[in-house]
Motif scaffolding. Structure first.
Motif, PDB file in Angstrom:
ATOM      1  N   ASP A   1       0.825  -1.213   0.000  1.00 43.33           N
ATOM      2  CA  ASP A   1       0.000   0.000   0.000  1.00 43.33           C
ATOM      3  C   ASP A   1       0.858   1.262   0.000  1.00 43.33           C
ATOM      4  O   ASP A   1       0.611   2.189  -0.769  1.00 43.33           O
ATOM      5  N   ILE A   2       1.895   1.316   0.833  1.00 43.81           N
ATOM      6  CA  ILE A   2       2.704   2.535   0.891  1.00 43.81           C
ATOM      7  C   ILE A   2       3.751   2.593  -0.223  1.00 43.81           C
ATOM      8  O   ILE A   2       4.206   3.677  -0.565  1.00 43.81           O
ATOM      9  N   ASP A   3       4.102   1.434  -0.805  1.00 45.04           N
ATOM     10  CA  ASP A   3       5.045   1.448  -1.930  1.00 45.04           C
ATOM     11  C   ASP A   3       4.489   2.241  -3.108  1.00 45.04           C
ATOM     12  O   ASP A   3       5.232   2.889  -3.835  1.00 45.04           O
ATOM     13  N   LYS A   4       3.174   2.209  -3.277  1.00 45.01           N
ATOM     14  CA  LYS A   4       2.538   2.964  -4.362  1.00 45.01           C
ATOM     15  C   LYS A   4       2.622   4.472  -4.137  1.00 45.01           C
ATOM     16  O   LYS A   4       2.549   5.255  -5.078  1.00 45.01           O
ATOM     17  N   LEU A   5       2.800   4.879  -2.883  1.00 43.81           N
ATOM     18  CA  LEU A   5       2.779   6.294  -2.530  1.00 43.81           C
ATOM     19  C   LEU A   5       4.168   6.918  -2.365  1.00 43.81           C
ATOM     20  O   LEU A   5       4.273   8.131  -2.264  1.00 43.81           O
ATOM     21  N   MET A   6       5.204   6.092  -2.299  1.00 45.43           N
ATOM     22  CA  MET A   6       6.535   6.605  -1.945  1.00 45.43           C
ATOM     23  C   MET A   6       7.391   6.993  -3.140  1.00 45.43           C
ATOM     24  O   MET A   6       8.569   7.285  -2.981  1.00 45.43           O
ATOM     25  N   GLY A   7       6.845   6.985  -4.330  1.00 44.17           N
ATOM     26  CA  GLY A   7       7.609   7.462  -5.473  1.00 44.17           C
ATOM     27  C   GLY A   7       8.002   6.375  -6.450  1.00 44.17           C
ATOM     28  O   GLY A   7       7.645   5.210  -6.308  1.00 44.17           O
ATOM     29  N   SER A   8       8.773   6.791  -7.456  1.00 48.62           N
ATOM     30  CA  SER A   8       9.080   5.903  -8.572  1.00 48.62           C
ATOM     31  C   SER A   8       9.940   4.707  -8.182  1.00 48.62           C
ATOM     32  O   SER A   8       9.878   3.668  -8.813  1.00 48.62           O
ATOM     33  N   ARG A   9      10.748   4.825  -7.132  1.00 48.09           N
ATOM     34  CA  ARG A   9      11.614   3.708  -6.739  1.00 48.09           C
ATOM     35  C   ARG A   9      10.783   2.534  -6.223  1.00 48.09           C
ATOM     36  O   ARG A   9      11.066   1.388  -6.524  1.00 48.09           O
ATOM     37  N   THR A  10       9.733   2.814  -5.470  1.00 51.84           N
ATOM     38  CA  THR A  10       8.977   1.728  -4.841  1.00 51.84           C
ATOM     39  C   THR A  10       7.679   1.384  -5.574  1.00 51.84           C
ATOM     40  O   THR A  10       7.205   0.258  -5.451  1.00 51.84           O
ATOM     41  N   GLU A  11       7.118   2.307  -6.334  1.00 52.39           N
ATOM     42  CA  GLU A  11       5.849   2.018  -6.995  1.00 52.39           C
ATOM     43  C   GLU A  11       5.984   0.955  -8.084  1.00 52.39           C
ATOM     44  O   GLU A  11       5.010   0.330  -8.474  1.00 52.39           O
ATOM     45  N   ARG A  12       7.215   0.721  -8.545  1.00 53.17           N
ATOM     46  CA  ARG A  12       7.453  -0.291  -9.581  1.00 53.17           C
ATOM     47  C   ARG A  12       7.803  -1.661  -8.998  1.00 53.17           C
ATOM     48  O   ARG A  12       8.117  -2.584  -9.738  1.00 53.17           O
ATOM     49  N   ARG A  13       7.777  -1.808  -7.672  1.00 54.16           N
ATOM     50  CA  ARG A  13       8.063  -3.106  -7.057  1.00 54.16           C
ATOM     51  C   ARG A  13       7.021  -4.127  -7.513  1.00 54.16           C
ATOM     52  O   ARG A  13       5.883  -3.760  -7.845  1.00 54.16           O
ATOM     53  N   PRO A  14       7.394  -5.406  -7.530  1.00 52.49           N
ATOM     54  CA  PRO A  14       6.505  -6.428  -8.113  1.00 52.49           C
ATOM     55  C   PRO A  14       5.104  -6.498  -7.525  1.00 52.49           C
ATOM     56  O   PRO A  14       4.131  -6.646  -8.272  1.00 52.49           O
ATOM     57  N   VAL A  15       4.959  -6.388  -6.212  1.00 49.37           N
ATOM     58  CA  VAL A  15       3.622  -6.494  -5.613  1.00 49.37           C
ATOM     59  C   VAL A  15       2.880  -5.171  -5.758  1.00 49.37           C
ATOM     60  O   VAL A  15       1.696  -5.155  -6.120  1.00 49.37           O
ATOM     61  N   ALA A  16       3.550  -4.063  -5.498  1.00 53.41           N
ATOM     62  CA  ALA A  16       2.900  -2.748  -5.594  1.00 53.41           C
ATOM     63  C   ALA A  16       2.387  -2.475  -7.006  1.00 53.41           C
ATOM     64  O   ALA A  16       1.331  -1.867  -7.177  1.00 53.41           O
ATOM     65  N   SER A  17       3.127  -2.940  -8.005  1.00 50.84           N
ATOM     66  CA  SER A  17       2.720  -2.704  -9.388  1.00 50.84           C
ATOM     67  C   SER A  17       1.734  -3.739  -9.904  1.00 50.84           C
ATOM     68  O   SER A  17       1.193  -3.583 -10.993  1.00 50.84           O
ATOM     69  N   GLY A  18       1.517  -4.808  -9.141  1.00 54.35           N
ATOM     70  CA  GLY A  18       0.558  -5.829  -9.538  1.00 54.35           C
ATOM     71  C   GLY A  18       1.128  -6.953 -10.398  1.00 54.35           C
ATOM     72  O   GLY A  18       0.394  -7.843 -10.817  1.00 54.35           O
ATOM     73  N   ARG A  19       2.428  -6.943 -10.667  1.00 51.89           N
ATOM     74  CA  ARG A  19       3.028  -8.015 -11.472  1.00 51.89           C
ATOM     75  C   ARG A  19       3.037  -9.345 -10.720  1.00 51.89           C
ATOM     76  O   ARG A  19       2.955 -10.403 -11.325  1.00 51.89           O
ATOM     77  N   VAL A  20       3.166  -9.280  -9.396  1.00 52.64           N
ATOM     78  CA  VAL A  20       3.051 -10.471  -8.546  1.00 52.64           C
ATOM     79  C   VAL A  20       1.840 -10.245  -7.646  1.00 52.64           C
ATOM     80  O   VAL A  20       1.796  -9.247  -6.919  1.00 52.64           O
ATOM     81  N   PRO A  21       0.862 -11.132  -7.697  1.00 57.04           N
ATOM     82  CA  PRO A  21      -0.318 -10.962  -6.842  1.00 57.04           C
ATOM     83  C   PRO A  21       0.078 -10.998  -5.369  1.00 57.04           C
ATOM     84  O   PRO A  21       0.945 -11.766  -4.960  1.00 57.04           O
ATOM     85  N   ALA A  22      -0.575 -10.158  -4.566  1.00 57.66           N
ATOM     86  CA  ALA A  22      -0.254 -10.072  -3.137  1.00 57.66           C
ATOM     87  C   ALA A  22      -0.334 -11.425  -2.434  1.00 57.66           C
ATOM     88  O   ALA A  22       0.573 -11.777  -1.666  1.00 57.66           O
ATOM     89  N   PRO A  23      -1.381 -12.237  -2.661  1.00 54.49           N
ATOM     90  CA  PRO A  23      -1.418 -13.538  -1.980  1.00 54.49           C
ATOM     91  C   PRO A  23      -0.237 -14.442  -2.354  1.00 54.49           C
ATOM     92  O   PRO A  23       0.267 -15.189  -1.520  1.00 54.49           O
ATOM     93  N   ALA A  24       0.218 -14.355  -3.599  1.00 55.60           N
ATOM     94  CA  ALA A  24       1.360 -15.165  -4.030  1.00 55.60           C
ATOM     95  C   ALA A  24       2.637 -14.712  -3.325  1.00 55.60           C
ATOM     96  O   ALA A  24       3.463 -15.540  -2.925  1.00 55.60           O
ATOM     97  N   ALA A  25       2.803 -13.409  -3.145  1.00 51.52           N
ATOM     98  CA  ALA A  25       3.972 -12.891  -2.432  1.00 51.52           C
ATOM     99  C   ALA A  25       3.944 -13.315  -0.971  1.00 51.52           C
ATOM    100  O   ALA A  25       4.978 -13.678  -0.398  1.00 51.52           O
ATOM    101  N   LEU A  26       2.765 -13.289  -0.369  1.00 52.40           N
ATOM    102  CA  LEU A  26       2.615 -13.728   1.021  1.00 52.40           C
ATOM    103  C   LEU A  26       2.982 -15.207   1.153  1.00 52.40           C
ATOM    104  O   LEU A  26       3.755 -15.594   2.037  1.00 52.40           O
ATOM    105  N   GLU A  27       2.442 -16.036   0.281  1.00 53.56           N
ATOM    106  CA  GLU A  27       2.748 -17.471   0.314  1.00 53.56           C
ATOM    107  C   GLU A  27       4.231 -17.726   0.082  1.00 53.56           C
ATOM    108  O   GLU A  27       4.832 -18.576   0.750  1.00 53.56           O
ATOM    109  N   PHE A  28       4.834 -17.015  -0.858  1.00 58.93           N
ATOM    110  CA  PHE A  28       6.252 -17.157  -1.169  1.00 58.93           C
ATOM    111  C   PHE A  28       7.095 -16.797   0.056  1.00 58.93           C
ATOM    112  O   PHE A  28       8.008 -17.539   0.435  1.00 58.93           O
ATOM    113  N   GLY A  29       6.786 -15.678   0.689  1.00 57.94           N
ATOM    114  CA  GLY A  29       7.535 -15.250   1.871  1.00 57.94           C
ATOM    115  C   GLY A  29       7.401 -16.214   3.029  1.00 57.94           C
ATOM    116  O   GLY A  29       8.387 -16.542   3.702  1.00 57.94           O
TER     117      GLY A  29
END
Length: 169
Positions: free
Chosen positions: A97-125
């Motif tokens: 949620d905050i990665d989308k708000l913190m600027g170009s460095r974090t808004e492109r992260r895999p979960v924030a940008s939607g390239r990796v679904p949040a539940p998949a990232a949770l399961e992976f972690g």
């Protein structure tokens, strides 16, 4: 007979330094292969992981006072890498949620940008974190497994969920 004691220690330390240098160079390369595998690797934060592994390797040698076993060293590094990767993936999940708000460095992260679904990232972690604990406990020792778990929990709960959202640091 030549690779004993200090010579072996210096040789392995040199190889560890070379591996860290190569990892850093690879991470900072301008052209990287796109794709889902790259996003999952990004979830593990390889640059942060390289620092943890360097510290863990130093602790392995200093704690033992000598090089005890290549197998034990490799298993310890693998377990620590899994713990760090799991905590980092959980960080991506929790900060989406905050990665989308913190600027170009974090808004492109895999979960924030939607390239990796949040539940998949949770399961992976969670999977990496759990596998790390089991591997370290079964094949290294319980204190190492507990310290890796404590570091994982501190990063996820104290830093990600509390400090990062309540302080400027």
């Amino acid at each position: 007979a030549l690779l004993t004691g200090p010579v072996l220690h210096l040789t392995l330390a040199s190889l560890a330094l070379a591996a860290c240098a190569w990892t850093a160079a690879y991470t900072f390369r301008a052209s990287v292969a796109p794709g889902l595998w790259r996003d999952y690797v990004t979830l593990t934060k390889p640059r942060i992981m390289s620092l943890l592994l360097l510290t863990g390797a130093a602790g392995f040698f200093v704690g033992a006072g000598h090089f005890s076993s290549l197998g034990a060293f490799g298993l310890t590094m693998l377990g620590l890498a899994l713990a760090c990767g799991g905590a980092s993936a959980l960080n991506h999940y929790l900060d989406r949620d905050i990665d989308k708000l913190m600027g170009s460095r974090t808004e492109r992260r895999p979960v924030a940008s939607g390239r990796v679904p949040a539940p998949a990232a949770l399961e992976f972690g969670l999977a990496l974190s759990a596998f790390s604990f089991v591997l370290l406990d079964a094949l290294v020792n319980l204190p190492t497994a507990l310290l890796a778990l404590a570091g994982n929990l501190f990063y996820v709960l104290v830093y990600t969920r509390w400090l990062k959202r309540s302080t400027a640091q």
